[in-house]
Design an enzyme around this catalytic site. Structure first.
Site, PDB file in Angstrom:
ATOM      1  N   SER A 126       9.635  -2.917   1.152  1.00 45.85           N
ATOM      2  CA  SER A 126       8.463  -2.992   1.716  1.00 45.85           C
ATOM      3  C   SER A 126       8.215  -1.946   3.128  1.00 45.85           C
ATOM      4  CB  SER A 126       7.776  -4.345   1.479  1.00 45.85           C
ATOM      5  OG  SER A 126       7.234  -4.554   0.373  1.00 45.85           O
ATOM      6  N   LYS A 178       5.794   0.850   3.579  1.00 42.35           N
ATOM      7  CA  LYS A 178       4.527   0.800   4.008  1.00 42.35           C
ATOM      8  C   LYS A 178       4.418   1.186   5.468  1.00 42.35           C
ATOM      9  CE  LYS A 178       3.284  -3.057   0.889  1.00 42.35           C
ATOM     10  NZ  LYS A 178       4.610  -3.349   0.145  1.00 42.35           N
ATOM     11  N   SER A 196       1.890  -7.258   3.422  1.00 42.34           N
ATOM     12  CA  SER A 196       2.713  -6.690   2.683  1.00 42.34           C
ATOM     13  C   SER A 196       1.715  -6.503   1.434  1.00 42.34           C
ATOM     14  CB  SER A 196       4.072  -7.296   2.233  1.00 42.34           C
ATOM     15  OG  SER A 196       4.997  -6.321   1.758  1.00 42.34           O
TER      16      SER A 196
END
Length: 533
Positions: A195, A198, A372
């Site tokens: 993640s 991102k 997230s």
């Protein structure tokens, strides 16, 4: 297998919430006490000299973190529609500083309507350094050879030698004021970022679209057929819930649409929905998963089948059809009967009847990073593709993110983007690229990228870091987490005892115990928070 990020509400502690009401009287004591606590955990500081600096963002991770320590964010939420963290605004008010720019373009603070953006605090109140002696433009000098050697001595045992970090690991630490790399371990080796992808998605979207862009959902009436089309604008935060909490409301859109239809003396319509803003498959390569709904330009509440607002959740099978059915029900409440909706495409001749728009992109980026949020990440990647002339599908989104970062002059060699969220295990990033993204976001000439920093979860208090850093670095670390089976990553900012703001990126592959790996990464960042490089 995907290891879910912990939800904020699961880690919130009662004493944090109770402390929220007492935050203002305690801020001064917290600020005075934080420096000594950190200093006691550190080795003797190196001698340093002062030189001018171009930009002091220290409070983004330090003084705001101290305000967070009193529970402001836990009580009021980690992000708001202004793109300015609630805790930072509250701290500015506690210090009796006047407010600053109204980023939402709404009325003044005294006349702001409920749910509208409020003025953010003036920069000087938020961007104050630790220790109380910071002079505007003052920062520690670049570290010497001994300081760099000490940093290696600190991090090598924590990153190179800890078996919890699996078979491969990479790391980079930079001074965000100068962009100088202070530490590297396989920093240009591409690894699965999970993640932390991102961060790249956020930078690409903000540069392609701008921080003030809003995602608009609308209705249009086909003048020749009388068909009413609900047109998806790629806003996964569109909500069908009764309390929109500053988000675009499907109920409001239905009310406005019904009013416009009644002006035309229309009480019954054939309803369809248009998702053609996006192209390609709606199904992520991971398949059906509670971490992500089908990627479609029309959905309400991210297709969640429960009342959750973040984290893993069961999803409806067809988010677009589900949103259209809900919209039909809301029309009925306002005296307009609609047929069972089906997919369609609005023509260029259709007349727009009503619109609702999301919070600005700056706020969406903060929400994406703090929580997230995979659905938002995929949406922003596709909007980046559409804004840059590429197909709004998975391939086009990955190509668009790569192109935007390359255009910024960032080190994209070896990087591979196959989605916007990092759920795809074929994504690859380097620690060098992640720290370069953070440095770019800290560049004073790029204020539009500041949400990349302010949106990072705060250690022990917000988002996916709410349950971490119970000792040592609470409030001093802001970082994006990343977790897949066998992959643990962390990238963000940390404040050192002398107020220096560092950017870091740690990636580990082949981990067998995700909690042990997570703890190892946290120990490394806590070490940075207690050591002056």
């Amino acid at each position: 297998m995907i290891v879910p990020e912990p939800r904020p509400w699961q880690a919130a502690r009662p004493h944090v919430v109770r402390a929220a009401g007492a935050v203002r009287p305690r801020l001064a004591r917290l600020t005075r006490a934080a420096g000594p606590r950190t200093a006691r955990a550190a080795k003797p500081q190196l001698a340093r000299v002062m030189r001018p600096k171009t930009w002091q963002y220290t409070a983004g991770a330090a003084t705001a973190g101290l305000a967070l320590a009193a529970g402001v964010v836990t009580a009021a939420g980690p992000w708001d529609s202004t793109g300015q963290r609630t805790a930072e605004r509250d701290r500015a008010a506690a210090l009796d500083r006047a407010g600053g720019t109204d980023h939402g373009g709404g009325p003044g603070a005294s006349g702001t309507a409920s749910g509208s953006p409020r003025p953010a605090p003036s920069a000087g109140a938020v961007l104050a350094g630790l220790g109380g002696a910071a002079t505007p433009g003052g920062v520690g000098a670049a570290p010497g050879d001994k300081a760099l050697a000490d940093l290696r001595d600190l991090l090598d045992p924590l990153l190179k030698d800890d078996p919890a970090l699996g078979e491969r690991r990479a790391a980079a630490v930079v001074d965000l004021t100068t962009g100088e790399r202070l530490y590297g371990l396989g920093a240009d080796d591409p690894l699965v970022p999970a993640s932390t992808t991102k961060i790249a998605t956020a930078v690409a979207a903000l540069t392609a679209l701008g921080p003030d862009r809003r995602l608009t959902t609308r209705t249009a009436l086909e003048t020749d057929t009388g068909e009413l089309v609900l047109i998806g604008g790629g806003d996964p935060t569109l909500t069908a819930r009764e309390a929109p909490r500053g988000l675009a409301s499907l109920r409001t859109l239905a009310e406005r649409t019904a009013a416009a239809l009644k002006k035309r003396d229309v009480r019954k319509v054939t309803l369809s929905y248009d998702t053609t803003l996006y192209a390609g498959t709606e199904t992520h390569p991971i398949g059906v998963n509670e971490n992500l709904a089908r990627v479609t330009a029309l959905m309400a509440d991210e297709g969640r089948a429960d009342d959750s607002t973040s984290g893993p959740a069961p999803r409806v099978p067809d988010p677009a059809a589900d949103a259209a059915r809900a919209f039909a029900g809301f029309l009925e409440q306002h005296g307009v009967t609609a047929s069972v909706p089906g997919p369609s495409k609005a023509t260029g001749r259709a007349d727009t009847l009503a619109t609702v728009s999301s919070p600005p992109l700056s706020a969406l980026v903060e929400r994406m990073l703090t929580n997230s949020d995979n659905d938002l990440a995929e949406a922003l990647a596709r909007h980046t593709a559409a804004a840059t002339g590429k197909p709004a599908d998975f391939d086009g989104a990955g190509a668009a993110v790569t192109a935007r970062l390359k255009q910024l002059g960032l080190p994209v060699r070896g990087a591979r983007f196959h989605d916007g969220s990092g759920l795809d295990r074929t994504d690859l990033l380097t620690a060098d690229l992640l720290t370069a993204l953070l440095t770019e976001a800290a560049d004073p000439s790029r204020p539009q990228l500041r949400p990349v920093l302010t949106g990072l979860p705060v250690a022990h208090f917000t988002g996916t870091l709410a349950g971490r850093y119970t000792d040592g670095a609470a409030g001093l670390v802001r970082a994006k987490t990343g977790t897949l089976t066998g992959v643990n990553t962390l990238a963000g900012t940390v404040v050192t005892p002398d107020g220096r703001l560092l950017g870091f990126a740690f990636l580990a592959r082949g981990t067998t115990d995700p909690w042990a790996a997570q703890s190892a990464l946290d120990r490394a960042t806590t070490g940075l928070a207690s050591r002056t490089p």
